[in-house]
Design an enzyme around this catalytic site. Structure first.
Site, PDB file in Angstrom:
ATOM      1  N   GLU A 173       0.834  -1.201   0.000  1.00  0.00           N
ATOM      2  CA  GLU A 173       0.000   0.000   0.000  1.00  0.00           C
ATOM      3  C   GLU A 173       0.874   1.258   0.000  1.00  0.00           C
ATOM      4  O   GLU A 173       1.960   1.270   0.570  1.00  0.00           O
ATOM      5  CB  GLU A 173      -0.923  -0.006   1.219  1.00  0.00           C
ATOM      6  N   CYS A 180       3.557   8.485   1.393  1.00  0.00           N
ATOM      7  CA  CYS A 180       4.081   7.492   2.329  1.00  0.00           C
ATOM      8  C   CYS A 180       4.254   6.178   1.579  1.00  0.00           C
ATOM      9  O   CYS A 180       3.280   5.592   1.108  1.00  0.00           O
ATOM     10  CB  CYS A 180       3.092   7.333   3.491  1.00  0.00           C
ATOM     11  N   CYS A 208       6.195  -7.172   7.195  1.00  0.00           N
ATOM     12  CA  CYS A 208       7.348  -6.730   7.983  1.00  0.00           C
ATOM     13  C   CYS A 208       7.721  -7.834   8.962  1.00  0.00           C
ATOM     14  O   CYS A 208       6.853  -8.501   9.520  1.00  0.00           O
ATOM     15  CB  CYS A 208       7.026  -5.448   8.746  1.00  0.00           C
ATOM     16  N   CYS A 218       6.133  -5.694  15.610  1.00  0.00           N
ATOM     17  CA  CYS A 218       5.613  -4.778  16.632  1.00  0.00           C
ATOM     18  C   CYS A 218       4.122  -5.102  16.835  1.00  0.00           C
ATOM     19  O   CYS A 218       3.372  -5.173  15.854  1.00  0.00           O
ATOM     20  CB  CYS A 218       5.789  -3.326  16.204  1.00  0.00           C
ATOM     21  N   CYS A 270       1.089  -2.889  15.374  1.00  0.00           N
ATOM     22  CA  CYS A 270       1.149  -2.474  13.966  1.00  0.00           C
ATOM     23  C   CYS A 270       0.542  -3.546  13.062  1.00  0.00           C
ATOM     24  O   CYS A 270       0.915  -4.724  13.144  1.00  0.00           O
ATOM     25  CB  CYS A 270       2.610  -2.229  13.590  1.00  0.00           C
ATOM     26  N   GLY A 277       6.685  -2.144   6.109  1.00  0.00           N
ATOM     27  CA  GLY A 277       8.062  -2.641   6.142  1.00  0.00           C
ATOM     28  C   GLY A 277       9.025  -1.808   6.949  1.00  0.00           C
ATOM     29  O   GLY A 277       8.735  -0.677   7.340  1.00  0.00           O
ATOM     30  N   GLU A 278      10.184  -2.404   7.202  1.00  0.00           N
ATOM     31  CA  GLU A 278      11.258  -1.748   7.933  1.00  0.00           C
ATOM     32  C   GLU A 278      12.366  -1.398   6.937  1.00  0.00           C
ATOM     33  O   GLU A 278      13.071  -2.292   6.449  1.00  0.00           O
ATOM     34  CB  GLU A 278      11.769  -2.691   9.045  1.00  0.00           C
ATOM     35  N   SER A 309      11.535   4.966  15.850  1.00  0.00           N
ATOM     36  CA  SER A 309      10.344   4.587  16.615  1.00  0.00           C
ATOM     37  C   SER A 309      10.766   4.121  18.001  1.00  0.00           C
ATOM     38  O   SER A 309      11.331   3.052  18.153  1.00  0.00           O
ATOM     39  CB  SER A 309       9.601   3.453  15.890  1.00  0.00           C
ATOM     40  N   LEU A 310      10.474   4.948  18.981  1.00  0.00           N
ATOM     41  CA  LEU A 310      10.914   4.626  20.342  1.00  0.00           C
ATOM     42  C   LEU A 310       9.747   4.032  21.149  1.00  0.00           C
ATOM     43  O   LEU A 310       9.836   2.914  21.630  1.00  0.00           O
ATOM     44  CB  LEU A 310      11.472   5.896  21.000  1.00  0.00           C
ATOM     45  N   HIS A 311       8.706   4.780  21.337  1.00  0.00           N
ATOM     46  CA  HIS A 311       7.442   4.319  21.924  1.00  0.00           C
ATOM     47  C   HIS A 311       7.475   3.954  23.399  1.00  0.00           C
ATOM     48  O   HIS A 311       6.426   3.743  24.007  1.00  0.00           O
ATOM     49  CB  HIS A 311       6.834   3.148  21.143  1.00  0.00           C
ATOM     50  N   CYS A 332      -0.840   5.566  10.274  1.00  0.00           N
ATOM     51  CA  CYS A 332       0.383   4.885  10.678  1.00  0.00           C
ATOM     52  C   CYS A 332       0.055   3.526  11.274  1.00  0.00           C
ATOM     53  O   CYS A 332      -0.792   3.423  12.152  1.00  0.00           O
ATOM     54  CB  CYS A 332       1.117   5.672  11.748  1.00  0.00           C
TER      55      CYS A 332
HETATM   56  N1  SAH Z   1       9.085   0.193  10.121  1.00  0.00           N
HETATM   57  C1  SAH Z   1       9.311   1.564  10.349  1.00  0.00           C
HETATM   58  C2  SAH Z   1       8.487   2.474   9.482  1.00  0.00           C
HETATM   59  C3  SAH Z   1       7.025   2.103   9.252  1.00  0.00           C
HETATM   60  S1  SAH Z   1       5.888   2.347  10.540  1.00  0.00           S
HETATM   61  C4  SAH Z   1       9.136   1.905  11.804  1.00  0.00           C
HETATM   62  O1  SAH Z   1       8.590   1.085  12.537  1.00  0.00           O
HETATM   63  O2  SAH Z   1       9.588   2.971  12.215  1.00  0.00           O
HETATM   64  C5  SAH Z   1       5.738   4.133  10.705  1.00  0.00           C
HETATM   65  C6  SAH Z   1       5.436   4.577  12.125  1.00  0.00           C
HETATM   66  O3  SAH Z   1       4.114   4.183  12.541  1.00  0.00           O
HETATM   67  C7  SAH Z   1       6.378   3.997  13.175  1.00  0.00           C
HETATM   68  O4  SAH Z   1       6.781   4.977  14.069  1.00  0.00           O
HETATM   69  C8  SAH Z   1       5.503   2.977  13.850  1.00  0.00           C
HETATM   70  O5  SAH Z   1       5.966   2.652  15.138  1.00  0.00           O
HETATM   71  C9  SAH Z   1       4.173   3.684  13.849  1.00  0.00           C
HETATM   72  N2  SAH Z   1       3.031   2.820  14.092  1.00  0.00           N
HETATM   73  C10 SAH Z   1       2.907   1.501  13.875  1.00  0.00           C
HETATM   74  N3  SAH Z   1       1.679   1.066  14.237  1.00  0.00           N
HETATM   75  C11 SAH Z   1       1.011   2.146  14.692  1.00  0.00           C
HETATM   76  C12 SAH Z   1      -0.317   2.343  15.181  1.00  0.00           C
HETATM   77  N4  SAH Z   1      -1.182   1.355  15.273  1.00  0.00           N
HETATM   78  N5  SAH Z   1      -0.666   3.594  15.559  1.00  0.00           N
HETATM   79  C13 SAH Z   1       0.202   4.627  15.450  1.00  0.00           C
HETATM   80  N6  SAH Z   1       1.455   4.498  14.983  1.00  0.00           N
HETATM   81  C14 SAH Z   1       1.864   3.270  14.617  1.00  0.00           C
HETATM   82 FE1  SF4 Z   2       7.438  -3.205  11.000  1.00  0.00          FE
HETATM   83 FE2  SF4 Z   2       7.471  -0.602  11.594  1.00  0.00          FE
HETATM   84 FE3  SF4 Z   2       5.215  -2.037  11.803  1.00  0.00          FE
HETATM   85 FE4  SF4 Z   2       7.206  -2.423  13.536  1.00  0.00          FE
HETATM   86  S1  SF4 Z   2       6.002  -0.554  13.287  1.00  0.00           S
HETATM   87  S2  SF4 Z   2       6.033  -4.028  12.507  1.00  0.00           S
HETATM   88  S3  SF4 Z   2       8.954  -2.158  12.221  1.00  0.00           S
HETATM   89  S4  SF4 Z   2       6.320  -1.588   9.951  1.00  0.00           S
END
Ligand code: SAH
Ligand code: SF4
Length: 352
Positions: free
Chosen positions: A91, A113, A120, A124, A127, A170-171, A225-227, A344
């Protein structure tokens, strides 16, 4: 058959020379692809018919078949689902900001985007892409083609892509070489000429690649992405934390800022009761002390595989203020395209 978007200009020139075609023909083809956004051999009217036929016989031109396109209710977010040649799906999301009439066209922002993998491997839990698992890496050409698809679309409306974020499926650092090749190809002055500073790459925090990225000279923006501010919480959300715990990620980020002089972004999905208390904000501020950075907080977007709830507006505001009082700039990102699952972490290649 090889994909034409997988070639950079020197490789394309070499191919043409192996066909006894002069270098300037390769250049004309390159310009057709990256300046005119032609995507079928018959469109290359600057070339002779036999050469167009040779291109058609030897190279693949259409790596992405759009299966569906959805627009959010406010029409500002558009998500396209593409099928790849082997049946995998990815996508790509376009987010439009500001006015769109011709007079103000230059003032509007069109952020794209794009995806770097189908699925991926990082898993996580919050996600949707992580929930579907890893399918495969995208080639550099498949990454590039997503940008060109929307460039073509916008071009018809006298507009252009203004920003590209590598934050789709993806990463990107798990597919490092292809991702960098795609950025470099789109950045090439003789073609698409998309400024390096207008790219932002987001990583889950693969430490060796953060360091490698710092050592290379691109001026692409980096988001990490720290979180979470402690390993226990982060480990429960992001399996990668077991391999690269927070302290190592932060060290690598410091190295990046030191090496490049660029401000780094930390991403933070605000999850109610998990990582959104003022105590957490203060802990985060300690962690980020002295780093040229800012925090991009975004209330969690819903996905089917995760029960966590988004932080409400008021709590998010308190989180932001607590961070800022401790000296760390923070913005709360607007949620976009939630009604079409284009936000996201919501991209999972579903056709429904
Ligand atoms: N794989 C990379 C880039 C893609 S995700 C990464 O993880 O950084 C892009 C961003 O969306 C990342 O910061 C990810 O942590 C965040 N993300 C993933 N799932 C989400 C969700 N359900 N709600 C809000 N942000 C989310
Ligand atoms: Fe992959 Fe980024 Fe989603 Fe984590 S947040 S599963 S690294 S796409």
């Amino acid at each position: 058959m090889k994909l034409i978007y997988d070639f950079d200009l020197p490789a394309l020139t070499e191919l043409f020379q192996s066909w006894d075609e002069p270098a300037y023909r390769a250049k004309q083809t390159w310009e057709g692809l990256y300046r005119h956004f032609w995507n079928a051999p018959e469109e290359f009217t600057s070339l002779s018919k036999p050469l167009r036929e040779k291109l058609a016989a030897n190279l693949q031109f259409a790596p992405l078949s759009p299966i569906s396109q959805m627009a959010s209710s406010d029409k500002q977010t558009i998500k396209t689902l593409f099928r790849l040649h082997d049946g995998q799906v990815i996508e790509t999301v376009l987010m439009r900001y500001g006015t769109r009439n011709t007079q103000n066209a230059t003032r509007s922002r069109n952020t794209l985007c794009i995806s770097t993998q189908a699925g991926c491997a990082m898993g996580c839990v919050f996600c949707a892409t992580g929930q579907m698992g890893f399918k495969r890496h995208l080639s550099s050409g498949e990454i590039v083609a997503q940008a060109l698809h929307y460039a073509r679309l916008l071009h018809e409306q006298n507009e252009r892509v203004t920003n590209i974020v590598l934050m789709g499926m993806g990463e990107p650092f798990h597919n490092y070489d292809n991702t960098m090749a795609a950025i470099d190809r789109l950045n090439d002055e003789s073609g698409f000429n998309f400024g390096a500073r207008r790219f932002t790459l987001s990583t889950v925090g693969l430490v060796p690649f953060i360091r490698r990225f710092a050592d290379e000279t691109r001026q692409v923006n980096l988001a990490v992405s720290l979180h979470a501010a402690d390993d226990e919480t982060r480990g429960a959300m992001m399996p990668v934390n077991k391999r690269y715990p927070i302290a190592e990620v932060i060290e690598a980020c410091k190295y990046y800022v030191h090496k490049t002089g660029r401000r780094i972004t930390f991403e933070w999905a605000l999850i109610h009761g998990v990582n959104d208390t003022p105590e957490t904000a203060r802990k985060l501020a300690v962690l980020l002390k002295g780093i040229l950075c800012h925090v991009n907080a975004i209330p969690l977007n819903p996905t089917t595989g995760y029960e966590g709830k988004a932080t409400d507006r008021q709590r998010a505001q308190i989180f932001k203020e607590t961070l800022e009082q401790a000296g760390v700039p923070c913005t709360i990102r607007m949620r976009r395209g939630i009604d079409i699952a284009a936000g996201c972490g919501q991209l999972a290649g579903s056709t429904s």
